[in-house]
Design an enzyme around this catalytic site. Structure first.
Site, mmCIF file in Angstrom:
data_model
loop_
_atom_site.group_PDB
_atom_site.id
_atom_site.type_symbol
_atom_site.label_atom_id
_atom_site.label_comp_id
_atom_site.label_asym_id
_atom_site.label_seq_id
_atom_site.Cartn_x
_atom_site.Cartn_y
_atom_site.Cartn_z
ATOM 1 N N GLU A 68 0.854 -1.193 0.000
ATOM 2 C CA GLU A 68 0.000 0.000 0.000
ATOM 3 C C GLU A 68 0.889 1.241 0.000
ATOM 4 O OE1 GLU A 68 -3.222 0.091 2.873
ATOM 5 O OE2 GLU A 68 -3.401 2.275 2.722
ATOM 6 N N ARG A 123 -7.283 2.787 13.360
ATOM 7 C CA ARG A 123 -8.200 1.652 13.169
ATOM 8 C C ARG A 123 -8.173 0.711 14.378
ATOM 9 N NH1 ARG A 123 -11.538 -0.650 9.146
ATOM 10 N NH2 ARG A 123 -11.095 0.873 7.541
ATOM 11 N N GLU A 158 -10.549 -8.127 4.048
ATOM 12 C CA GLU A 158 -9.826 -8.197 5.316
ATOM 13 C C GLU A 158 -10.563 -8.920 6.445
ATOM 14 O OE1 GLU A 158 -9.342 -3.831 4.940
ATOM 15 O OE2 GLU A 158 -7.415 -4.214 5.882
HETATM 16 N N1 MTE Z 1 -6.211 -11.553 -1.348
HETATM 17 C C1 MTE Z 1 -5.159 -11.951 -2.086
HETATM 18 N N2 MTE Z 1 -5.242 -13.086 -2.778
HETATM 19 N N3 MTE Z 1 -4.019 -11.202 -2.147
HETATM 20 C C2 MTE Z 1 -3.885 -10.031 -1.440
HETATM 21 O O1 MTE Z 1 -2.845 -9.389 -1.498
HETATM 22 N N4 MTE Z 1 -4.958 -8.439 0.122
HETATM 23 C C3 MTE Z 1 -5.972 -8.277 1.160
HETATM 24 C C4 MTE Z 1 -7.333 -8.723 0.656
HETATM 25 N N5 MTE Z 1 -7.244 -10.015 0.053
HETATM 26 C C5 MTE Z 1 -4.991 -9.608 -0.633
HETATM 27 C C6 MTE Z 1 -6.159 -10.413 -0.643
HETATM 28 C C7 MTE Z 1 -6.080 -6.911 1.648
HETATM 29 S S1 MTE Z 1 -5.002 -6.392 2.805
HETATM 30 C C8 MTE Z 1 -7.058 -6.070 1.200
HETATM 31 S S2 MTE Z 1 -7.223 -4.501 1.815
HETATM 32 C C9 MTE Z 1 -8.024 -6.481 0.177
HETATM 33 O O2 MTE Z 1 -7.770 -7.780 -0.322
HETATM 34 C C10 MTE Z 1 -7.984 -5.442 -0.950
HETATM 35 O O3 MTE Z 1 -8.763 -5.780 -2.026
HETATM 36 P P1 MTE Z 1 -10.330 -5.451 -2.105
HETATM 37 O O4 MTE Z 1 -10.500 -4.061 -1.640
HETATM 38 O O5 MTE Z 1 -10.640 -5.656 -3.519
HETATM 39 O O6 MTE Z 1 -10.998 -6.425 -1.189
HETATM 40 N N1 LUZ Z 2 -5.608 1.974 4.482
HETATM 41 C C1 LUZ Z 2 -5.835 3.256 4.755
HETATM 42 C C2 LUZ Z 2 -6.353 1.005 5.011
HETATM 43 O O1 LUZ Z 2 -5.099 4.106 4.263
HETATM 44 N N2 LUZ Z 2 -6.876 3.588 5.527
HETATM 45 C C3 LUZ Z 2 -7.690 2.676 6.088
HETATM 46 O O2 LUZ Z 2 -8.630 3.025 6.800
HETATM 47 C C4 LUZ Z 2 -7.420 1.328 5.843
HETATM 48 N N3 LUZ Z 2 -8.170 0.372 6.390
HETATM 49 C C5 LUZ Z 2 -7.878 -0.901 6.153
HETATM 50 C C6 LUZ Z 2 -6.829 -1.211 5.334
HETATM 51 N N4 LUZ Z 2 -6.071 -0.262 4.770
HETATM 52 MO MO1 MOS Z 3 -5.212 -3.958 2.998
HETATM 53 S S1 MOS Z 3 -4.178 -3.851 4.772
HETATM 54 O O1 MOS Z 3 -6.079 -2.512 3.271
HETATM 55 O O2 MOS Z 3 -4.025 -3.458 1.917
#
Ligand code: MTE
Ligand code: LUZ
Ligand code: MOS
Length: 759
Positions: free
Chosen positions: A226, A304, A706
């Site tokens: 991120e 968070r 998540e």
């Molecule tokens: N699933 C896979 N296969 N690979 C990933 O890196 N990241 C997770 C989750 N699932 C991830 C995953 C995280 S930290 C987040 S925030 C969400 O996917 C982000 O994608 P979304 O917003 O489309 O759910």
């Molecule tokens: N990233 C962010 C995050 O910048 N703000 C958020 O609130 C958050 N929450 C979950 C995962 N990534």
């Molecule tokens: Mo997920 S920790 O919001 O990339």
């Protein structure tokens, strides 16, 4: 419907950073990173590296054209160390060479004179010295001090949870190609293309409109990309700018583990007060977050933690304070759950503490305190709760009492093998807690052959977001999904992107895609109406590639309609914007409607502990999960299974170990253990919560990325249950991960004490 990437993944045709073809003249980068965790950087000797075979250039902080700064939230993170080093693994010098091997070999020839400064690796020690990233954050509801006066039972204690290595299969990396007008094209393995664009622009001094970032897909991010993809793209960009040649920089696994930040370890104090009916009346918590040497995303992660301090429970009096503590470790960062799991672990520990001391079942306290619709979260938002519904439906389906009885009967019959059982309710807020980030854009083109191309800000990292976005376009246009192609995430097509994070990518980008497609559809209906002699465009519908009038079929199909629109000079493209309505948060009072909605659930976890060895198996995780109305059950079940296993890994086996000198000891997969196919739960059962409540999710399909990780917390308490079945005298410290070593020493805690005393 299957994940649209499944075929290209299996055939090895999916394009990751390493599959981008390299141009002739491409250079490779290597870094010299600080061997010590804290010190004054007196001098750097790059002379031997500069003369090494294949080396084209060595770059240090003074060579940068732009600003030596990549901190996104606070400007506290130099790209290359200048006067001080703050952590082991901090980049000091960049080597560019003709081959990867030459770049790395030359980097090893660099030396630095560093005058050691005091090293702090512990969050509480940092807080005691007032080494904070920012002033502490607080949440407050009701009046805990008054409430504690009337409590029948009060318990105080401490709970610690460890870090977690992201271990995305694809390591961090970038490939930067110089272009016209001094511009740069950046291929990056990032969750945040705009964050990379901004960082590259800052360190090179090149304006953002000359920096194009393109992301095909990620071999996993889990939060680790991120913010922390920025450094590697920025380094490659600086190299490309100065050498005027393309530069590729992708980390090796051990470099990635050593140089990048992880989930924040937390150490926390809690105080919980209950009345005689086991209602939690008051809760206080103090969190010490180990931020590492720079802010990175530590502050929103810390926030968070506060947002999820009370998990799925309603507590009328809450006071929570959180410190982001500066230590000499690599800056810690986002990791699936983003501080939420750390907060939840503390309240679950407090409840376990109360239950064990009172001699009641943990789940008795949990159930009596589940949040209900109309209750207020400590941050002021009013709950629309599914907590009790998820719990009740899970119970109806899986029979909690029966599962518990099974474990108890087994334990009566077996002396050296014990079963443990725990329940884990869940409530996770969906939206970036920083309100402005809850926006997205989509660009949709319909071509004259009838095919559809979609671009959004969403980054595909295995979570299936592209599949969901393709489904959105296909549904609005009523086309088979293979007529839709979702393209790479690119800052020229989509600007000012929020990172793909907070589980919100499908919602935000899916909604923008829906708006773009609906806009084009409306134009198409206007074109179709006279052709099919409709009185109003509203009578026209699209159905599986054909135009219908008042539900009846017509001779006009999708292809004909698209071409008719084109010949009438009607636009077949749209760029749409979506911003989540109704949310907002006021930090001056720490209250507001922070989240578009919450995701709820309840999990039952069963484990078996081998009480001679301290080893364990996870027998089952049985979940009732709040999908809203899932738009893709295959993708969503995959997310839940993966999240659960990743959560169990964090709490039971993944142990990030730094020594007192701030050096990472768990720096390879031989010393850092993640769940493998042998250690995953023997059974994961998932049932969908039945509800017809409307929400702000795309097509009512709630975010799923998540939340499931936090079901893994149940495994920790199930293990604790089994340990206490063997040794009821012992009250283990709340100290995750509960590794086999810790389990063994808790099974025989008294014997260990005697042995130590005898010595
Ligand atoms: N699933 C896979 N296969 N690979 C990933 O890196 N990241 C997770 C989750 N699932 C991830 C995953 C995280 S930290 C987040 S925030 C969400 O996917 C982000 O994608 P979304 O917003 O489309 O759910
Ligand atoms: N990233 C962010 C995050 O910048 N703000 C958020 O609130 C958050 N929450 C979950 C995962 N990534
Ligand atoms: Mo997920 S920790 O919001 O990339």
């Amino acid at each position: 419907m299957k994940n649209i990437d499944s075929k290209s993944h299996v055939r090895g045709e999916s394009v990751y950073l390493d599959d981008v073809p390299l141009l002739e003249g491409t250079l490779f980068a290597g870094v010299y990173d600080s061997p010590v965790a804290h010190g004054k950087l007196k001098s750097v000797d790059v002379s031997r590296a500069a003369g090494a075979p294949g080396v084209v250039r060595v770059i240090t902080a003074t060579d940068l054209v732009g600003e030596n700064q990549i901190g996104g939230i606070l400007p506290d993170e130099p790209l290359l160390a200048d006067d001080e080093v703050h952590f082991c693994g901090m980049p000091v010098a960049l080597v560019l060479a003709e081959t990867e091997e030459q770049a790395r070999a030359a980097a090893r020839l660099i030396t630095a004179e560093i005058e050691p400064l005091e090293i702090v690796t512990d969050a509480r020690a940092a807080q005691a010295k007032n080494e904070l990233i920012a002033p502490p954050k607080r949440f407050k509801l009701g009046d805990t001090e008054r409430a504690f006066e009337d409590c029948a039972h009060i318990f105080e204690g401490r709970a610690d949870s460890g870090g977690q290595e992201h271990l995305y299969i694809e390591t961090q990396g970038a490939y930067v190609v110089p272009g016209e007008h001094g511009g740069l094209k950046v291929y990056s393995s990032t969750q945040g293309p705009t964050a990379v664009q901004r960082a590259v622009s800052r360190v090179t001094g090149i304006p953002m409109n000359l920096v194009e970032v393109d992301v095909t897909r990620l071999g996993g991010g889990f939060g680790g990309k991120e913010d922390q993809a920025n450094a590697w793209a920025a380094l490659a960009a600086v190299g490309a700018q100065l050498a005027k040649r393309p530069v590729k920089f992708a980390l090796h696994r051990m470099e990635d583990m050593r140089m990048t930040g992880k989930r924040h370890p937390y150490s926390s104090d809690y105080k919980i007060g209950l009345d005689k009916d086991l209602k939690i009346v008051a809760y206080e918590a103090t969190y010490y977050q180990n931020a590492g040497a720079a802010c990175d995303l530590s502050l929103p992660v810390l926030e968070r933690t506060l947002f999820h301090a009370t998990n799925a429970y309603f507590i009328p009096n809450v006071s929570a304070v959180a410190y982001s503590c500066k230590t000499n470790l690599p800056p810690n960062t986002a990791f699936r759950g983003f501080g939420g799991p750390q907060g939840m672990f503390v309240i679950e520990s407090a409840i376990a503490h109360a239950a064990e001391k009172l001699g009641v079942a943990r789940e008795e306290i949990q159930r009596r305190n589940l949040i209900e619709s109309g209750d207020e979260f400590p941050y002021g938002q009013i709950a629309e709760s599914e907590a009790l519904a998820a719990w009740t439906q899970a119970d109806a389906r899986f029979d909690f009492a029966g599962l518990k009885r099974e474990a108890e009967e087994f334990n009566r019959a077996n002396k050296f093998v014990k079963k443990g059982f725990a329940l884990m309710p869940l409530c996770f807020g969906i939206s970036f807690t920083k309100t402005l980030m809850n926006q997205a854009r989509a660009l949709v083109h319909v071509y004259t052959d009838g095919s559809v191309a979609v671009s959004t800000a969403a980054v595909e990292m295995g979570q299936g977001v592209n599949t969901k976005i393709a489904q959105v376009a296909a549904r609005v246009f009523s086309l088979p999904v293979d007529r839709v192609r979702v393209h790479s995430t690119n800052t020229l097509r989509i600007a000012n992107t929020s990172p793909t994070a907070a589980s919100a990518a499908a919602d935000l980008n899916g909604k923008a895609t829906e708006i773009a497609c609906e806009t084009i559809l409306k134009r198409l209906k206007n074109v179709a109406a006279p052709l099919v002699e409709a009185e109003s465009p509203d009578d026209v519908t699209l159905d599986n590639g054909f135009v219908r009038l008042g539900g009846e079929s017509t001779n006009l199909d999708w292809l004909g309609l698209v071409n008719e629109a084109y010949s009438q000079r009607v636009s077949l493209s749209e760029h749409a914007h979506y911003a989540t309505p109704g949310i907002g948060f006021d930090w001056s009072v720490a209250k507001g409607h922070a989240f578009a909605y919450h995701v709820y659930g309840a999990a039952a976890v069963g484990v078996t502990v081998d009480c001679r060895r301290g080893t364990y198996e996870i027998d089952y995780v049985r979940v009732c999960h709040d999908f809203g109305r899932s738009m893709n059950t295959a993708v969503d079940h995959g997310q839940i299974e993966g999240g659960i296993v990743q959560g169990i890994g964090w709490l039971t086996m993944e142990e990030v170990v730094y020594d007192a000198d701030g050096r990472l000891r768990s720096n390879a997969l031989s010393t850092y253990k993640v769940p493998d196919v042998y250690s995953v739960p023997k059974e994961i059962a998932i049932v969908a919560l039945e509800t017809d409540r409307e929400n702000l999710a795309i097509f009512n399909s709630k975010a799923v990325g998540e939340p499931p990780l936090m079901y893994g917390i149940g495994a920790y308490f199930a293990l604790r249950d089994a340990v206490r079945a063997f040794n009821p005298e012992n009250f283990p410290r709340f100290d995750a991960p509960f590794t086999p070593e810790k389990i063994l020493s808790n099974l025989y805690a008294e014997d260990l004490k005697k042995m130590r005393a005898a010595k």
